[in-house]
Design an enzyme around this catalytic site. Sequence first.
Site, short mmCIF file in Angstrom:
data_model
loop_
_atom_site.label_atom_id
_atom_site.label_comp_id
_atom_site.label_asym_id
_atom_site.label_seq_id
_atom_site.Cartn_x
_atom_site.Cartn_y
_atom_site.Cartn_z
N ILE A 18 -4.74 -51.31 -22.61
CA ILE A 18 -6.14 -51.64 -22.32
C ILE A 18 -6.80 -50.53 -21.51
CG2 ILE A 18 -5.75 -54.12 -22.45
CD1 ILE A 18 -5.76 -54.15 -19.38
N ALA A 19 -6.00 -49.62 -20.97
CA ALA A 19 -6.54 -48.48 -20.22
C ALA A 19 -5.50 -47.37 -20.21
CB ALA A 19 -6.91 -48.88 -18.79
N ALA A 21 -4.77 -43.26 -18.43
CA ALA A 21 -5.19 -42.18 -17.53
C ALA A 21 -4.15 -41.07 -17.58
CB ALA A 21 -5.36 -42.72 -16.11
N SER A 22 -4.28 -40.11 -16.70
CA SER A 22 -3.42 -38.94 -16.79
C SER A 22 -1.97 -39.25 -16.44
CB SER A 22 -3.96 -37.83 -15.86
OG SER A 22 -4.09 -38.34 -14.55
N ILE A 23 -1.75 -40.20 -15.54
CA ILE A 23 -0.39 -40.48 -15.08
C ILE A 23 0.28 -41.58 -15.91
CG2 ILE A 23 0.93 -41.44 -13.15
CD1 ILE A 23 -0.92 -39.96 -11.27
N GLN A 25 -0.33 -45.60 -18.41
CA GLN A 25 -1.15 -46.51 -19.21
C GLN A 25 -0.93 -47.94 -18.71
OE1 GLN A 25 -1.49 -44.09 -23.42
NE2 GLN A 25 -0.19 -45.91 -23.41
N VAL A 26 -1.88 -48.80 -19.06
CA VAL A 26 -1.89 -50.17 -18.56
C VAL A 26 -1.90 -51.13 -19.74
CG1 VAL A 26 -3.17 -51.86 -17.20
CG2 VAL A 26 -3.06 -49.49 -16.44
N LYS A 40 1.70 -51.54 -15.51
CA LYS A 40 1.31 -50.13 -15.41
C LYS A 40 2.57 -49.29 -15.63
CE LYS A 40 -1.08 -47.09 -12.11
NZ LYS A 40 -1.70 -47.07 -10.76
N ASP A 174 -10.13 -45.16 -2.96
CA ASP A 174 -10.77 -44.76 -4.22
C ASP A 174 -11.56 -45.91 -4.82
OD1 ASP A 174 -11.39 -43.10 -6.34
OD2 ASP A 174 -9.55 -43.51 -7.44
#
Length: 228
Positions: A18-19, A21-23, A25-26, A40, A174
């Site tokens: 569902i998402a 990023a660089s590090i 996935q979720v 995650k 953040d």
Amino acid sequence: ELGRTVDEVFAEFEWEPIAAASIGQVYKATLRTGEPVIVKAQRPRVADLVERDTTVLLRLAQTAENNTPLGAEYRVHELASEFARSLAEELDFRIEARNLAAVADTRVEGVAVPRAYGEYSSERVLVMERFDGTPLRHALPELATRGIGQRDLAERLLDYLLRQVMVDGVFHADPHPVNILLLADGRLGMLDFGSVGRLDSSLRAAMQRLLAAVDSGDPLYLCDAVLE
């Protein structure tokens, strides 16, 4: 990573992320005990890539600091070292699980933090409570139809973050709009605690005096607080 197969840990697992990023996935999943969760998962070999790239960055920063006036003035190697340290922490999802536990003590009505499932988490996998909501950035158009005021949300969020900084000393570092959900029940859900800040009691006290000086309009009191 957990020493068990996916089917042994989860009753359901949606393999489409569902998402991303660089590090990592979720993913959405459901535990065998019935709780809906978010998983995650870190990308394979990403730690090696980060170590390689930060080594190059640190060498370049040291060269800039040694050979340029601006590099020396801004102590760019120190900045790069702090960035590398922060990034290394984000690669260990156990730290994020501990951060979730630490910020759980900040209680503001209408703000929720997901719980981490430590028994299903490791350095490269983090399982946490799933929130049903919409990222705040995309939820603004629906506020009026749901009878939710933007000012109310803003004051609630400010109250939550100020309590973390001024009282508890552990704060979300953040809090951009994608990391804040508007939940189905109207609460704000805070996400992504891979990066948190910590302030000791003396610094918190100085910041409290600074805000008090601003509130009272006392420039001498403000100067003392800034210097402290």
